[in-house]
Enzyme design. Structure first.
Site, short mmCIF file in Angstrom:
data_model
loop_
_atom_site.label_atom_id
_atom_site.label_comp_id
_atom_site.label_asym_id
_atom_site.label_seq_id
_atom_site.Cartn_x
_atom_site.Cartn_y
_atom_site.Cartn_z
NE ARG A 59 10.07 -4.30 -4.04
CZ ARG A 59 8.90 -3.81 -3.71
NH1 ARG A 59 8.38 -2.85 -4.43
NH2 ARG A 59 8.25 -4.26 -2.67
CD GLU A 96 -2.10 -6.17 7.89
OE1 GLU A 96 -2.93 -5.43 8.42
OE2 GLU A 96 -1.14 -5.76 7.20
#
Length: 173
Positions: A59, A96
């Site tokens: 993006r 994460e």
């Protein structure tokens, strides 16, 4: 910025329960909203010389080319592995839950070039920090990072404390 905020659709429980997803596709399809977003990003950077604007796959590719055009700069893509045809510099970084890798052409940034990194979202800051490290490895100077949306509760800005960071919209949850 309220106009931009109204154009972003909020989708609860995506991609998993308990997550509120901020969907920018509704902003992107709106010609006024897209133009306003790119104009505001470029205004925040207009007072400094910029040689190259980097867009991070995928993006970041939406915002970086029009931003580069408005700033009179070049555009350089940073991509996932094995997408660039030439010699690349690579960086792996922790997420994460796992890790990821980004690549840039070795000749994309020249020593001393002033670089802005543009992306749609600042979350934990891992991707942006890795991209900045790639720029610096090639001898470039990161003069700013710009994002459409920042999720402040994830603390990504702290990983980028050495750099000027601008975000058009912030969300606290």
């Amino acid at each position: 910025m309220d106009e931009l905020r109204r154009l972003i659709r909020e989708i609860p429980d995506f991609p998993k329960p308990g997550i509120l997803f901020y969907d920018i596709t509704t902003l992107l399809k709106d010609s006024r909203g897209l133009k306003l977003a790119v104009n505001r990003m470029s205004e925040a950077l207009a007072n400094q010389p910029v040689d190259v604007v980097i867009g991070v796959e995928a993006r970041g590719f939406i915002f970086a080319p029009p931003l580069a055009y408005q700033l009179g700069a070049g555009f350089v893509p940073v991509r996932k592995p094995k997408k660039l045809p030439g010699e690349v510099e690579r960086i792996s970084y922790d997420l994460e839950y796992g890790s990821d890798t980004l690549e840039i052409h070795r000749d994309a940034i020249q020593p001393g070039q002033r670089v802005v990194i543009a992306d749609d979202l600042l979350a934990t800051g891992g991707t942006a920090a890795a991209t900045a490290a790639l720029v610096e490895k090639l001898g470039g100077e990161v003069v700013g990072l710009t994002f459409l949306v920042e999720l402040t509760f994830l603390g990504g800005r702290e990983k980028l404390a050495r750099y000027p960071v601008t975000s058009l919209l912030t969300y606290d949850r």
